[in-house]
Design an enzyme around this catalytic site. Structure first.
Site, PDB file in Angstrom:
ATOM      1  N   LYS A 161       0.819  -1.214   0.000  1.00  0.00           N
ATOM      2  CA  LYS A 161       0.000   0.000   0.000  1.00  0.00           C
ATOM      3  C   LYS A 161       0.858   1.272   0.000  1.00  0.00           C
ATOM      4  CE  LYS A 161      -4.255  -1.947   1.898  1.00  0.00           C
ATOM      5  NZ  LYS A 161      -3.931  -3.375   2.132  1.00  0.00           N
TER       6      LYS A 161
HETATM    7  C1  PLP Z   1      -4.501  -4.442   1.476  1.00  0.00           C
HETATM    8  C2  PLP Z   1      -3.775  -5.733   1.467  1.00  0.00           C
HETATM    9  C3  PLP Z   1      -4.124  -6.783   0.582  1.00  0.00           C
HETATM   10  C4  PLP Z   1      -5.317  -6.709  -0.323  1.00  0.00           C
HETATM   11  O1  PLP Z   1      -5.122  -5.831  -1.411  1.00  0.00           O
HETATM   12  P1  PLP Z   1      -6.384  -5.347  -2.270  1.00  0.00           P
HETATM   13  O2  PLP Z   1      -5.841  -4.315  -3.174  1.00  0.00           O
HETATM   14  O3  PLP Z   1      -7.373  -4.800  -1.279  1.00  0.00           O
HETATM   15  O4  PLP Z   1      -6.913  -6.542  -2.992  1.00  0.00           O
HETATM   16  C5  PLP Z   1      -3.348  -7.928   0.586  1.00  0.00           C
HETATM   17  N1  PLP Z   1      -2.310  -8.071   1.414  1.00  0.00           N
HETATM   18  C6  PLP Z   1      -1.945  -7.091   2.274  1.00  0.00           C
HETATM   19  C7  PLP Z   1      -0.810  -7.339   3.180  1.00  0.00           C
HETATM   20  C8  PLP Z   1      -2.661  -5.894   2.326  1.00  0.00           C
HETATM   21  O5  PLP Z   1      -2.292  -4.937   3.190  1.00  0.00           O
END
Ligand code: PLP
Length: 435
Positions: free
Chosen positions: A107
């Site tokens: 993210k």
């Molecule tokens: C947010 C997150 C996901 C999921 O990603 P999306 O874009 O919501 O599908 C998977 N793994 C981790 C560690 C995350 O923080």
């Protein structure tokens, strides 16, 4: 780049408007009117370029009418200033590590880019931008560290007290400066409800310039295409032409960005959507029936999503053609028990520690490979977070092997600062108005 709403294809808004609104008033999602292609020559020679160069090429293809080249270049270089290496596990299996940013999760790509885009569009002397965000763990850290020190912005993060891991809590509470953290005596859903009510509150909106930083913002989606192109470049250098990406999915923003990259010209042989027990999309691809469910709690809790918010974007990218999506995207879901055996298996076979989300992507890769023995593509599963963010899941022998990255060690020396609130909206509103 002009954008429309998935609920109104005639709507046209500028990129800037879409970034600050996050979501159209009709509650659809913003999508680009035209998906611009990267030049074929660039893609043919992509192995010659670095991550910042690839990122700039993509950003300028999409945003050259919005942001002058020199500014955009500086912005992208600041946002994409950490690696996303493809690590080889065996002849055909690779892991794409997306956890080398400040909050140790993928993210960071979205949050760093979005914060800088917002700061860029904020003119001098304009009202302070107030970012409100609810987090179950990973989003908050990425947003806090993404906005930390970004001028003209202030971030307020609500997290459920006692329900995030230590590393996640430290990332939220040790920042100071323009970041405030609030421990809410409740669940993540309570945090989210408070933020939603704040956005709907007339008085708060009159006093503050509020914006959300959630995963549906178009400025978070775009930078997530960077690492798909960059992974492809790395594999091309190793002699691969065909690539399969397995993406651990919750809100489907990450894989949505991969599919956007595909539409922009990235050659991808196959995508795999890997989910935990929250299997709305795998069920849909199998049955054709899209039925959301309340989320259930799992070890891979950043993927505990019963109604994936970005799915409608993917349907739009493929003109609602489920068959077309089915051909390109295989989907598998896994239980907690399987996740745990996936963690153990990756460790035993490759001496590699995968976080629970990553382990699910690994399991999906393995299932796909078993079902498609003739496919000689490079199989790449995405590692979305560093294992140290989810220590409670691991058996002790593996836990011992997890090394805390230096940026986390140093957080432990900083004082933790946070306020505590109940889940009552009036109390939260009073808190915001007091400032
Ligand atoms: C947010 C997150 C996901 C999921 O990603 P999306 O874009 O919501 O599908 C998977 N793994 C981790 C560690 C995350 O923080």
């Amino acid at each position: 780049m002009k954008l429309y709403s998935t609920n109104n294809k005639d709507l046209r808004v500028s990129f800037q408007e879409a970034v600050f609104n996050s979501m159209p008033q009709d509650k659809g999602l913003y999508m680009p009117v035209e998906i611009l292609q990267l030049e074929q020559e660039f893609i043919d020679n992509i192995e010659k370029y670095s991550l910042p160069e690839i990122a700039y090429k993509i950003a300028s293809t999409l945003l050259k009418d919005e942001i002058p080249a020199a500014d955009l270049k500086a912005l992208v270089e600041e946002a994409a200033n950490f690696d996303a290496p493809v690590v080889k596990l065996d002849e055909e299996t690779f892991v794409l590590e997306l956890f080398h940013g400040p909050s140790l999760a993928f993210k960071d790509f979205g949050a760093r880019f979005m914060s800088r885009i917002m700061a860029y569009f904020l003119k001098d002397g304009e009202q302070l931008l107030d970012v409100l965000v609810a987090t179950s763990g990973d989003t908050g850290g990425a947003v806090a560290l993404g906005f930390l020190g970004v001028p003209n912005t202030r971030v307020t993060i609500l997290f459920p007290k006692g329900k995030v891991s230590e590393v996640q809590r430290l990332q939220l509470t040790t920042n100071g400066k323009n970041i405030r953290a609030i421990a809410v005596d409740g669940t993540f859903d309570d945090c989210q409800a408070l933020v939603k009510q704040a956005f709907a509150d007339v008085e708060l909106n009159a006093k503050f310039r509020l914006t959300s930083a959630n995963s549906i913002n178009i400025a978070r989606l775009i930078p997530q295409t960077f690492y798909y192109f960059n992974a492809y470049a790395q594999l091309k250098r190793q002699g691969f032409k065909d690539v399969v990406f397995s993406v651990p999915s919750g809100n489907f923003g990450n894989i949505g960005a991969g599919l956007l990259a595909y539409k922009m010209g990235l050659p991808v042989h196959q995508f795999i959507a890997a989910t935990n027990a929250n299997d709305t999309v795998p069920r849909f691809l199998e049955s054709g029936i899209y039925e959301t469910k309340p989320s259930v709690q799992t070890y891979a809790n950043a993927m505990d999503v019963g109604a994936p918010s970005n799915w409608v974007r993917i349907m739009n990218l493929f003109n609602d053609d489920r068959n077309a999506i089915q051909e390109l995207v295989k989907a598998y879901s896994f239980t907690d028990e399987e996740t745990l055996s996936g963690i153990n298996e990756v460790f035993e076979q490759f001496n590699y520690v995968a976080c629970p989300h990553t382990a699910i992507a690994y399991l999906a890769t393995k299932t796909y490979t078993e079902e498609n023995p003739g496919d000689k593509s490079a199989k790449v599963f995405l590692s979305t977070a560093h294992a140290c963010k989810f220590p409670e899941v691991f058996p002790v022998d593996i836990l011992k092997k997890i090394q805390l990255p230096t940026q986390v060690e140093s957080l432990k020396n900083n004082p933790e600062l946070y306020d505590e609130l109940g889940k009552d909206f009036e109390e939260f509103k009073g808190y915001l108005l007091e400032e």
